[in-house]
Enzyme design. Structure first.
Site, PDB file in Angstrom:
ATOM      1  N   PHE A  11      -3.222   5.060   3.935  1.00 20.98           N
ATOM      2  CA  PHE A  11      -4.264   4.607   4.854  1.00 20.98           C
ATOM      3  C   PHE A  11      -3.752   4.518   6.287  1.00 20.98           C
ATOM      4  O   PHE A  11      -4.438   4.902   7.225  1.00 20.98           O
ATOM      5  CB  PHE A  11      -4.824   3.242   4.416  1.00 20.98           C
ATOM      6  N   CYS A  18     -13.219 -28.725   6.673  1.00 22.06           N
ATOM      7  CA  CYS A  18     -11.993 -28.038   6.260  1.00 22.06           C
ATOM      8  C   CYS A  18     -10.858 -29.042   6.134  1.00 22.06           C
ATOM      9  O   CYS A  18     -10.672 -29.890   7.005  1.00 22.06           O
ATOM     10  CB  CYS A  18     -11.633 -26.958   7.280  1.00 22.06           C
ATOM     11  N   CYS A  25      -7.662 -28.265   6.024  1.00 22.52           N
ATOM     12  CA  CYS A  25      -6.382 -27.671   6.408  1.00 22.52           C
ATOM     13  C   CYS A  25      -5.664 -28.544   7.433  1.00 22.52           C
ATOM     14  O   CYS A  25      -6.246 -29.412   8.075  1.00 22.52           O
ATOM     15  CB  CYS A  25      -6.558 -26.245   6.913  1.00 22.52           C
ATOM     16  N   ASP A  33      -7.981  -7.558   0.098  1.00 21.24           N
ATOM     17  CA  ASP A  33      -7.079  -7.872   1.213  1.00 21.24           C
ATOM     18  C   ASP A  33      -7.793  -7.490   2.498  1.00 21.24           C
ATOM     19  O   ASP A  33      -8.667  -6.631   2.484  1.00 21.24           O
ATOM     20  CB  ASP A  33      -5.777  -7.057   1.127  1.00 21.24           C
ATOM     21  N   GLY A  82     -11.024   3.972   0.541  1.00 18.29           N
ATOM     22  CA  GLY A  82     -11.922   4.745   1.400  1.00 18.29           C
ATOM     23  C   GLY A  82     -13.128   3.969   1.894  1.00 18.29           C
ATOM     24  O   GLY A  82     -14.138   4.566   2.276  1.00 18.29           O
ATOM     25  N   CYS A 115      -7.247 -28.606  11.015  1.00 20.04           N
ATOM     26  CA  CYS A 115      -8.485 -29.373  11.174  1.00 20.04           C
ATOM     27  C   CYS A 115      -8.242 -30.874  10.981  1.00 20.04           C
ATOM     28  O   CYS A 115      -8.984 -31.696  11.508  1.00 20.04           O
ATOM     29  CB  CYS A 115      -9.534 -28.868  10.194  1.00 20.04           C
ATOM     30  N   ASP A 117       0.867  -1.183   0.000  1.00 20.01           N
ATOM     31  CA  ASP A 117       0.000   0.000   0.000  1.00 20.01           C
ATOM     32  C   ASP A 117       0.904   1.233   0.000  1.00 20.01           C
ATOM     33  O   ASP A 117       2.117   1.129   0.120  1.00 20.01           O
ATOM     34  CB  ASP A 117      -0.949  -0.025   1.201  1.00 20.01           C
ATOM     35  N   SER A 118       0.308   2.405  -0.127  1.00 16.49           N
ATOM     36  CA  SER A 118       1.118   3.614  -0.283  1.00 16.49           C
ATOM     37  C   SER A 118       1.505   4.228   1.048  1.00 16.49           C
ATOM     38  O   SER A 118       2.293   5.152   1.097  1.00 16.49           O
ATOM     39  CB  SER A 118       0.327   4.648  -1.077  1.00 16.49           C
ATOM     40  N   HIS A 178      -5.569 -21.907  10.098  1.00 15.27           N
ATOM     41  CA  HIS A 178      -6.919 -22.310   9.705  1.00 15.27           C
ATOM     42  C   HIS A 178      -7.675 -21.154   9.040  1.00 15.27           C
ATOM     43  O   HIS A 178      -8.279 -21.341   7.977  1.00 15.27           O
ATOM     44  CB  HIS A 178      -7.739 -22.831  10.881  1.00 15.27           C
TER      45      HIS A 178
HETATM   46 ZN   LIG Z   1      -9.099 -25.778   8.985  1.00 10.87          ZN
END
Ligand SMILES: [Zn+2]
Length: 401
Positions: free
Chosen positions: A95, A336, A338, A298, A248, A341, A91-92, A367
């Site tokens: 923000f 899930c 992952c 993001d 914004g 999990c 980012d610049s 997760h």
């Molecule tokens: Zn998971």
């Protein structure tokens, strides 16, 4: 070459695309994890690669203060410094500076602000923000803008939008004049280049076209006023950027307003360039915004919430600190795949959190990131199949526990 963007599939307003950068390809729509100070807190870079992260975001303001742009530049830019071979967006700094409130002062020239670390005074202008981002060397960098506060009346939103447009022109001018100074540009015949080749992390630099440079995105502002958003979009496009962000938002407005502004602004953005909404959102929201035609998003939510024990699952949100999970042998999310999990019980995750163990933050973050990335992969798959109605994540129909 900077970036190329190709739309490969459509479903209604949504698009599935591919973004080609100097550091790899990105399937869009994409969710970009936030690595504020060149780290996604708690997750090593090799694990981010395993999770399938193709691009992450880092914050110019934080890196400018610590360790400083020059340090990062000398290490070959962010890719070399953090040993991350894939794409990065910075980012610049606008923000973050905006978030400082009492610590900042805005003028035509730029923004004076005080460091949140030690109170020392600093100054960001469109030129210095570009210089910092060129030194950091992300693949995609952002024009310096003023994030309009909420609420703001029309006169204030218009004045702020005009300032952002003037800063956008200055950002682009500086970028065009200095873009070849990016640390990984091979036309740079500096000591840096020979240092880079000693680092195996930079082996891929030799494969980059000699003229590889960063890409600069413009940012549409205009507060919550849809006419101003249209004007901001049109005039930002006139200046000409590689992609366009809607800034914004997520500044305190109702969520329904966020959606309206995104939908109304998208109408005025070119269809052949990537479209990025900054700082959003929940899993439901990122799926919804992708369905409107947003390509990039993001948010700190999955990583920040994880560190507070708040987990997103296919069965709704789980606050793992609750006593009800103390003897729960089941996985965090049975749907899930992952590594968390697949291996650990809710009882164990609850114990780690209650004991304030470092591993709690690591596993929770893993997760939540997996859940976000999987959500976006499913959305992209639906778009590729031309399914307009396939976006709703399964948890939407279920009540929150
Ligand atoms: Zn998971």
């Amino acid at each position: 070459m900077s970036i190329e963007f190709h739309v490969e599939g459509r479903a209604g307003s949504a698009r599935a695309g591919r973004l080609l950068t100097s550091h790899g390809e990105i399937d869009t729509p994409v969710f970009m994890p936030v690595g504020t100070v060149a780290t996604v807190k708690g997750v090593p870079q090799d694990v981010l690669e395993e999770l399938g992260v193709q691009i992450l975001l880092s914050n110019t303001y934080h890196l400018y203060l610590r360790p400083g742009v020059e340090t990062v530049r000398q290490m070959g830019g962010l890719h070399g410094f953090m040993a991350w071979p894939r794409a990065i967006l910075t980012d610049s700094g606008g923000f973050q500076v905006f978030s400082l409130n009492e610590l900042r002062k805005v003028s035509e020239e730029g923004v004076t602000f005080r460091s949140h670390l030690d109170g020392s005074p600093h100054f960001f202008s469109p030129e210095s923000a570009m210089q910092a981002q060129i030194g950091l060397g992300a693949d995609i960098i952002m024009a310096f803008d003023e994030c309009t506060e909420y609420p703001a009346d029309r006169a204030r939103a218009k004045a702020s939008m005009e300032l952002t447009l003037r800063w956008a022109e200055r950002s682009k001018k500086f970028f065009e004049e200095h873009k070849s100074a990016v640390p990984w540009n091979r036309s740079q015949s500096s000591v840096l280049s020979s240092q880079q080749t000693k680092n195996p992390r930079f082996a891929r630099n030799d494969k980059l076209p000699v003229d590889s440079t960063q890409s600069l995105f413009g940012i549409v502002q205009g507060g919550m006023d849809l006419a101003l958003r249209k004007e901001s979009a049109e005039r930002t496009i006139e200046i000409g950027f590689h992609g366009y962000a809607i800034g914004g938002l997520s500044v305190g407005e109702p969520r329904e307003r966020t959606r309206e502004v995104i939908e109304a602004t998208l109408e005025h953005l070119p269809t052949d360039k990537p479209r990025y909404v900054m700082g959003v959102g929940t899993p439901e929201e990122i799926a919804e915004y992708a369905s409107l035609g947003v390509d990039m998003m993001d948010c700190v939510l999955p990583t920040r919430a994880a560190r507070h024990g708040l987990l997103f699952t296919s069965e709704g949100k789980v606050s793992i600190k609750q006593a009800r999970y103390a003897q729960d042998a089941g996985p965090l999310d049975p749907n899930c795949g992952c590594r968390v999990c697949q291996r650990y019980s809710r009882a164990y995750l609850r114990h780690l959190y209650a004991s304030n163990e470092v591993l709690a933050q690591v596993l929770n973050t893993l997760h939540n990131l997996s859940f976000y990335l999987d959500t976006m992969r499913r959305v992209r798959h639906s778009i590729s199949l031309g399914e307009e109605s396939g976006f709703s994540p399964s948890f939407r129909s279920r009540p929150e526990p």
